[in-house]
Write an enzyme that holds these catalytic residues in place. Structure first.
Site, PDB file in Angstrom:
ATOM      1  N   LYS A  27       0.819  -1.335   0.121  1.00 14.24           N
ATOM      2  CA  LYS A  27       0.062  -0.090  -0.113  1.00 14.24           C
ATOM      3  C   LYS A  27       0.905   1.072   0.250  1.00 14.24           C
ATOM      4  CE  LYS A  27      -4.194   1.963   2.057  1.00 14.24           C
ATOM      5  NZ  LYS A  27      -3.701   3.426   1.943  1.00 14.24           N
ATOM      6  N   LEU A  28       0.707   1.997  -0.947  1.00 14.08           N
ATOM      7  CA  LEU A  28       1.691   3.212  -1.492  1.00 14.08           C
ATOM      8  C   LEU A  28       1.207   4.400  -0.479  1.00 14.08           C
ATOM      9  CD1 LEU A  28       2.663   2.371  -5.071  1.00 14.08           C
ATOM     10  CD2 LEU A  28       3.834   2.279  -2.875  1.00 14.08           C
TER      11      LEU A  28
END
Length: 275
Positions: A27-28
């Site tokens: 998850k960026l």
């Protein structure tokens, strides 16, 4: 052309799981971005705000064929090699900022004018792989099958944002929040004092015992609000036009996403009172 992106749900109890019918991705920590190259290149936030003019470098360096729409996250990579959200926001607000952005594509909604949303995710991933060549401004996210628990443990150890678990057979549900895409956030946990509250809109001031470190708006249910308000009336230490300050005697456990460069909490979420 704007297409409203598919949204994530929180995984049950914010816990990762192992399931080989799901893929696991990092998850960026950036800004969700739709990159549309139909008649010309246009960039949109997930709320349909066109921000094409903000990022001319993305317009000038795109490599997708006409009729392609990508979904992904726009990030700035810090000196430590990790996404730096604060730097991303600085770049978002000013083209004069020297922070370099990278668009990390994780899905493809249209390819050469063909609707890709009706295909399973894993087929869309294959199409995404051939839709453009990576360069200094565009790249594709990596994924693995299953192994959500081990992946999350590594992510948390590295103090990254979290993981996303997506059903490999899932279609792209335009404009919907779906349980076939789930996020697990690598929250940090702290015990902090409730040092006050806002008068006009909900928000509890949080203190580490020395100074105010943020305002908590999320996660406090009606029961906790009611219980807290009754106790707070006995702990008033002063007030201004907008804020009531309390003696720092009540503690709570707070989930958050780390601290900003100004040492303020990012997205503090109430977990429970400390009794």
């Amino acid at each position: 052309m704007f297409i409203s992106p598919m949204l994530l749900e929180h995984a049950a109890d914010n816990k990762p799981f192992d399931n080989d019918s799901y893929i696991t991705e990092l998850k960026l920590d950036g800004i969700r971005l739709i990159v549309s190259n139909m008649d010309r290149v246009r960039l949109y936030t997930r709320h349909n705000n066109e921000i094409t003019a903000n990022f001319p470098e993305l317009v000038d360096n795109i490599d997708t064929p006409k009729g392609t729409i990508l979904d992904g996250e726009l990030i700035v990579t810090g000196d430590d090699g990790k996404p730096d959200f604060q730097a991303m926001m600085e770049r978002f607000k000013s083209k004069k900022s020297k922070h370099k952005v990278t668009f990390c594509a994780f899905d493809i909604i249209k390819y050469e004018h063909k609707d890709m949303n009706i295909l399973p995710l894993i087929e869309r991933k294959e199409a995404l792989e051939s839709s453009f060549s990576d360069n200094q401004f565009y790249t594709k996210t990596k994924y693995i099958y299953g192994n959500g628990i081990n992946y999350f443990d590594l992510v948390k150890e590295q103090k990254l944002e979290g993981v996303v678990l997506k059903q490999a057979s899932s279609k792209y549900e335009i404009g919907k929040r779906s349980s076939v895409w789930q996020k697990v956030v690598a929250y940090e946990m702290d015990e902090l004092y409730i040092a006050g509250y806002r008068k006009d809109e909900f928000g509890w001031l949080l203190s580490n015992g020395e100074r105010i470190v943020g305002v908590m708006e999320l996660g406090v249910g009606p029961t906790e609000r009611k219980a807290g308000y009754k106790i707070f009336q006995q702990l008033k230490a002063g007030e201004t036009k907008d804020t009531v300050y309390l003696q720092p005697l009540i503690k709570c456990v707070v989930k958050h996403r780390g601290y900003t460069k100004n040492n303020l909490l990012r997205l503090p979420v109430f977990d429970k009172f400390v009794v």
